[in-house]
Every structure is written in structure tokens, then in C-alpha cells.
Design a protein around this motif. Structure first.
Motif, short mmCIF file in Angstrom:
data_model
loop_
_atom_site.label_atom_id
_atom_site.label_comp_id
_atom_site.label_asym_id
_atom_site.label_seq_id
_atom_site.Cartn_x
_atom_site.Cartn_y
_atom_site.Cartn_z
N GLU A 519 0.83 -1.20 0.00
CA GLU A 519 0.00 0.00 0.00
C GLU A 519 0.87 1.26 0.00
OE1 GLU A 519 -3.90 1.26 2.44
OE2 GLU A 519 -2.07 1.24 3.66
N PHE A 520 1.94 1.26 0.80
CA PHE A 520 2.84 2.40 0.81
C PHE A 520 3.43 2.64 -0.57
CE2 PHE A 520 7.30 3.79 0.91
CZ PHE A 520 7.14 5.07 1.40
N LEU A 521 3.82 1.58 -1.24
CA LEU A 521 4.39 1.71 -2.58
C LEU A 521 3.39 2.39 -3.52
CD1 LEU A 521 6.61 1.15 -4.66
CD2 LEU A 521 5.66 -1.16 -4.94
N GLY A 522 2.12 2.01 -3.42
CA GLY A 522 1.10 2.66 -4.24
C GLY A 522 0.94 4.13 -3.93
N LEU A 523 0.97 4.47 -2.63
CA LEU A 523 0.86 5.88 -2.23
C LEU A 523 2.07 6.68 -2.73
CD1 LEU A 523 -0.35 5.37 1.46
CD2 LEU A 523 -1.74 6.12 -0.48
N LEU A 524 3.25 6.08 -2.62
CA LEU A 524 4.46 6.75 -3.08
C LEU A 524 4.39 7.02 -4.58
CD1 LEU A 524 7.34 7.79 -2.88
CD2 LEU A 524 8.14 5.42 -2.73
N ARG A 525 3.91 6.07 -5.34
CA ARG A 525 3.79 6.28 -6.78
C ARG A 525 2.82 7.42 -7.09
NH1 ARG A 525 3.73 -0.21 -8.16
NH2 ARG A 525 5.98 -0.41 -8.54
N GLN A 526 1.74 7.51 -6.33
CA GLN A 526 0.79 8.60 -6.53
C GLN A 526 1.45 9.95 -6.23
OE1 GLN A 526 -2.91 8.59 -7.47
NE2 GLN A 526 -1.80 10.45 -7.98
N VAL A 527 2.21 10.01 -5.15
CA VAL A 527 2.90 11.25 -4.79
C VAL A 527 3.90 11.63 -5.87
CG1 VAL A 527 4.54 12.25 -3.16
CG2 VAL A 527 2.56 10.99 -2.30
N ARG A 528 4.65 10.67 -6.38
CA ARG A 528 5.61 10.95 -7.45
C ARG A 528 4.91 11.49 -8.69
NH1 ARG A 528 9.35 6.99 -9.80
NH2 ARG A 528 10.10 8.92 -10.74
N GLU A 529 3.75 10.93 -9.02
CA GLU A 529 3.01 11.40 -10.19
C GLU A 529 2.60 12.86 -10.01
OE1 GLU A 529 -1.31 10.55 -12.30
OE2 GLU A 529 -0.25 8.87 -11.37
N TRP A 530 2.15 13.21 -8.80
CA TRP A 530 1.77 14.60 -8.54
C TRP A 530 2.96 15.53 -8.67
CZ3 TRP A 530 -1.37 13.44 -3.47
CH2 TRP A 530 -2.59 12.85 -3.82
N ARG A 531 4.07 15.12 -8.08
CA ARG A 531 5.25 15.99 -8.11
C ARG A 531 5.78 16.15 -9.54
NH1 ARG A 531 8.05 16.78 -3.04
NH2 ARG A 531 10.08 16.66 -4.09
N THR A 532 5.72 15.07 -10.32
CA THR A 532 6.14 15.16 -11.71
C THR A 532 5.22 16.09 -12.49
OG1 THR A 532 7.01 12.90 -11.63
CG2 THR A 532 6.60 13.83 -13.81
N SER A 533 3.90 15.98 -12.24
CA SER A 533 2.94 16.86 -12.90
C SER A 533 3.17 18.31 -12.51
CB SER A 533 1.51 16.44 -12.53
OG SER A 533 1.25 15.13 -12.96
N SER A 534 3.55 18.53 -11.25
CA SER A 534 3.80 19.88 -10.77
C SER A 534 4.99 20.50 -11.50
CB SER A 534 4.06 19.87 -9.26
OG SER A 534 4.37 21.16 -8.79
N VAL A 535 6.06 19.69 -11.66
CA VAL A 535 7.23 20.19 -12.39
C VAL A 535 6.87 20.46 -13.84
CG1 VAL A 535 9.53 19.59 -13.22
CG2 VAL A 535 8.88 19.08 -10.86
#
Length: 541
Positions: A519-535
Motif C-alpha cells: 500500500e505504501f508503494l502505491g501511495l508513493l507512486r501517486q505522490v511521485r506522479e503529482w510531483r512530476t505533474s507539478s514540475v
């Protein structure tokens, strides 16, 4: 200034997740990514370290302070997320600095097995936001998860030490200090006397608040022994003594009382605490477990509102052996900071319940650890050998830091370990390449209700460090993934060059079939997607 081209934009995105050599067609993931960051046997020998370490002298002022003279600390803004919860007042702690071992070789802290900060993070992400950086307490993220440490063969707990090259900072190492508490069978548990203190104010009238609190209490009752007792007190505009201490065997009576609760009115938390503690104190005894369990959305607007007043209410009863668990529910006006302070002062633990699944985890799967303390005032002191270590940084535990001189002062309050609990701490260290012993880890604790403390010592030899991160246990690699993610998201200065891609690689390889880790891995991937979108949004075509 010229606007970045679409090619520049793509390069930025690649750097956020993977490192690609475009001409040679090489993409670095997993082991290759870690090797690129310096996880090598040469780094273990201290030979290829080419950087200027940011070392600072540790001071008492550093701990628990948000800024130091001439060095104010500000958190990095979240790239995505809504506002912090209304009414939420987090007490931000300055991350521990990198410290010169030659100037201060000792690092001392109280253990912590609270998990509320991580569960809040999960709640925020599932609702589409990043958590406020100041709500992130690294140790609560790390200690949310299970680690497979060796069981104690003698005494209440066993210490597991491990070290390996850091996946984040070239030339540095990570050292893991893991404590495993002994387990207790249900038939061997001490008689337990619980007092549920339930917030029934108007703000609790939501599906994820009072109804979830009621499910949580029933789960806990189902796990009790027949001779255990439960009392029920509520607070809203006033305080109500709903049910006197009742044997857990009278399940229908307890469930009917729990089901009868409704929400409405103000929030007189202080008055409710006083009544609940009076009930609990009547059964306080070294041979019993006497615990107050507060279930609330964390707000208090009637009665003693000053948190110090609430803490003073608790202090006297702690001396009598009453412990405390705080159970946070819902969002909007949740006071995470207050719940953590209450639990720390009450010699207990702090949880946040965001679902019935989490309630089962806390109140069924880990009930013994939630209820019964096996060691109290547990302190850890790590002494680094300056011959082998230039500097070190404890990742997290900022608000659990102790003065070094307080390690052997048994009047100083510290943390508690429940039955079956694990406690994990990570240090980032800079090795010199010399010396045979990296550090000596000392653990000091008391038996519940005891006055005399016992101390144990555990050496960490240089020869026992792993030469490569691949050789390290999944415990170390997963803890590094979680701690690294938390440090990045809270904007810790030492983690500014760290990568969520590296954290994801570590997590992928150390899930070990455990659902919480997956579950943590899934949450981390979601956070990375947001940060990539932000950049990407900051560099439009």
C-alpha cells in the motif's frame, strides 16, 4: 529569458523518475540506480568520498526548536495539496542537523511507537492532497510497519543493528537500530481495565467519526479476556458517565451502551479526561493494565482549552500507573499535535483511524501491543566513535530527543514499548574509513511500575556493515524508503538532493508480500506522479 523547450521539459521529467542516457539507450532502475548513488565497497572503505559535508554542532536548543539563531528553517512548499485541516495547529520540529562526532559523539532519544502521522498521510493522499509538511514525523512513518527482527531470547526486547551504504547520499551510510519487544499470549495478559472516553460533540456527527469510533470500541471489546472490564464516559457540552466498569463477558451490555451514543453539543474534553482518569485510577495496580482510551476528532472548545491544562490533568494519574491511548478520527478540525502531546504525557500511544481496516489492525491484530506495556521509560543512546565516524544525523525523533545527561537520570520520562512492538530508528552517518567500531548502542528501560532501570549495550563493528545495499535486509531497505520519502516531503534540508525515484526502487524490492508495504508503494507512486505533474506544469510548452 527564453521559455524552456518541450525537450527541456521532458529532460526534467526524466530526472524526476529515472536517469536516462539518451545516446546509449541506458535507463537506470533498481540496483543500477543505487550503484549510481555511491553504494559501493569503496565507499564503505571511505575512499571515494568527494563532497563537503554539512556538519553542525548539536545543542539542546536544536531539539524541539523551529529555528536557530541565524539559521531559520522553512519547509519546502508542497507541490500539490489542499490547505491544512481547519483548526489544525501542528508543532513543526526542525529536522536534526548533521553533527560532528568529534564535538558530540552521543545521540540520545526516547523510543516512539506512535503511528498517527503516517495514517494521516495516507488519508490525505487518498483524498487527493499531500499532507502539511509540518504534520510529518518520520519515526511514526517508519514505525507504522512491521519488521521481522529476531525475537528476544532473554528479557523484554532484543536489539538488531545493521548498516549499509546510503541509497540517497553518495559516500554516506545508513545505520538501523531496531528493537523487538517480546510477545504476550492472550491468556498471559494482565487483567485489563479500560475506560473509553468518547467525544460525542456535534463535530463527531460524520460517518468517519462517531460510527467509526463505535466500531473501534467493539473490536477492542471482542479482543479482551472475560475478566477484563470496560467503562464508558462521554463528553460534549457536558460529561456523561454512560457505563460503570463492566466485565467484558457482558458483551451485549457493552455493545448496547456503545450503540446508544449520539453526537451533539460542544467539546468539554478536559472535564471528560478528569472523570475517565478517576475511573481508571481505582483499578491502577502494577499487576493490572489500567488505560484510558480517548476517541475524538481532536478539537476542544468548552472546558479547559489550554493544552497545558489537559496535560496537567494527566500528570498526577500517570504516577499512579494509568496509561493513555489517543485515537484520532476524521478531518476538518483534527488536532494531531494535541493528540500526540497527550499520548506522550500519558505514557501511551497515539493512533489515527481512517477506516474500519485500520481499526482492525490496531484493535484486533495488535491489541496486546496497544494495551500492555512491557518496558517503560525506554531510552536509546548511540555513542559514535570519532575515529570511525566524521558525523551523523538521526532521521526523525526530533520531539523525542533527550539531553545526553538524561540517559541515566531515571527520573526523566521516556517512551514505552508494548507487547510485540518493534521500534526502528535510522541514522545517516559519514564514515572516515578508519577504526574498527562504528558505534555502541545502549538501551535503558524499566519494568512497568518499577523504579530501577536496567541497561544493555550492543556494539556495531565496522566489519559487520554491508559492503553493498543489495546485501542489506529488506527491513533496512524498506525503512530507508519510508524515511527517505518522509524526509523529502517534509522538506528536510539534508534531503533536498534525495530522490523519490530511489525511494520507490527501494520499496519495490522490499515489499516482501506484506500488504501494508504494498500500500505504501502505491501511495508513493501517486505522490511521485503529482510531483512530476507539478514540475511539468511549471515548464509549459
Amino acid at each position: 529569458m527564453n521559455k524552456p523547450s518541450s525537450i527541456s521539459k521532458r529532460v526534467v521529467l526524466l530526472c524526476m523518475g529515472t536517469l536516462a542516457v539518451m545516446g546509449g539507450g541506458v535507463t537506470l532502475f533498481g540496483n543500477n540506480l543505487r550503484k549510481l548513488t555511491g553504494a559501493s565497497s569503496e565507499a564503505l572503505a571511505g575512499n571515494d568520498v568527494q563532497y563537503a559535508p554539512r556538519l553542525a554542532k548539536k545543542s539542546l536548543r536544536t531539539f524541539g526548536s523551529n529555528e536557530e539563531e541565524g539559521n531559520a528553517y522553512t519547509y519546502a512548499p508542497a507541490p500539490r495539496g489542499g490547505p491544512a485541516t481547519a483548526g489544525s495547529t501542528h508543532s513543526a520540529e526542525r529536522p536534526n542537523p548533521f553533527t560532528r562526532a568529534s564535538e558530540d559523539r552521543l545521540s540520545t532519544f526516547a523510543v516512539d511507537v506512535d503511528t498517527a502521522s503516517y495514517t494521516l498521510f495516507r488519508r490525505y493522499v487518498t483524498q487527493g492532497h499531500l499532507p502539511p509538511p509540518e504534520s510529518i514525523r518520520v519515526e511514526e512513518w517508519v514505525n507504522y510497519f512491521r519488521y521481522r527482527y529476531p525475537s528476544p531470547t532473554d528479557g523484554d526486547f532484543r536489539v538488531d543493528l545493521e548498516g549499509a551504504p546510503s541509497p540517497y547520499t553518495r559516500g554516506r551510510h545508513l545505520v538501523k537500530v531496531g528493537l523487538q519487544g517480546r510477545t504476550i499470549a492472550k491468556s498471559q495478559r494482565k487483567p485489563t481495565h479500560l475506560v473509553f472516553l468518547v467525544d460525542t460533540s456535534g463535530s463527531m456527527n460524520a460517518a468517519d467519526k462517531l460510527p467509526l469510533a463505535q466500531k473501534s470500541m467493539k473490536l477492542m471489546v471482542d479482543g479482551l479476556n472475560e475478566t477484563d472490564t470496560v467503562a464508558l464516559v462521554t463528553y460534549a457540552s457536558g460529561v456523561r458517565d454512560v457505563l460503570p466498569p463492566t466485565p467484558a463477558s457482558q458483551r451485549d451490555t457493552l455493545f448496547d451502551a456503545i450503540d446508544s451514543l449520539t453526537a451533539g453539543g460542544g467539546t468539554a474534553m478536559g472535564n471528560g479526561l478528569e472523570l475517565a482518569y478517576r475511573h481508571a485510577a481505582r483499578n491502577a495496580h502494577p499487576r493490572n493494565v489500567s488505560r484510558v482510551v480517548v476517541l475524538t476528532d481532536g478539537d476542544t472548545n468548552i472546558g479547559p482549552r489550554n493544552p497545558d491544562s489537559l496535560l496537567e490533568t494527566i500528570q498526577g494519574y500517570v504516577q499512579e500507573g494509568v496509561t493513555l491511548s489517543t485515537i484520532g478520527l476524521g478531518m476538518g478540525n483534527y488536532r494531531d499535535d494535541l493528540m500526540e502531546r497527550l499520548a506522550n504525557k500519558g505514557n501511551g500511544n497515539s493512533f489515527y483511524i481512517d477506516s474500519e481496516r485500520e481499526a482492525r489492525r490496531v484493535f484486533q491484530e495488535r491489541l496486546a501491543g496497544t494495551l500492555e506495556v512491557i518496558a517503560q521509560d525506554v531510552k536509546v543512546q548511540v555513542e559514535f566513535d570519532p575515529t570511525a565516524v566524521r558525523g551523523y544525523r538521526l532521521v526523525g525523533y526530533e520531539n523525542r530527543a533527550l539531553a545526553d545527561r538524561d540517559f541515566r537520570d531515571d527520573k526523566v520520562d521516556a517512551g514505552e514499548i508494548g507487547a510485540g512492538h518493534t521500534v526502528t530508528a535510522l541514522y545517516e552517518v559519514d564514515l572516515t574509513g578508519e577504526g574498527s567500531r562504528v558505534a555502541t548502542v545502549r538501551v535503558r528501560s524499566k519494568r512497568p511500575g518499577g523504579m530501577e532501570a536496567a541497561e544493555q549495550s550492543f556494539p556495531l563493528e565496522r566489519a559487520s556493515l554491508h559492503a553493498d545495499l543489495d546485501e542489506a535486509s529488506s527491513n533496512l531497505r524498506f525503512a530507508a524508503a519510508v524515511a527517505g520519502t518522509a524526509d523529502i516531503l517534509r522538506g528536510a534540508p539534508e534531503a533536498r538532493e534525495w530522490s523519490l525515484a530511489t525511494a520507490e526502487s527501494l520499496a519495490e524490492e522490499s515489499v516482501d508480500g506484506q500488504p501494508d508495504r504494498a500500500e505504501f508503494l502505491g501511495l508513493l507512486r501517486q505522490v511521485r506522479e503529482w510531483r512530476t505533474s507539478s514540475v511539468a506544469a511549471s515548464y509549459p510548452d
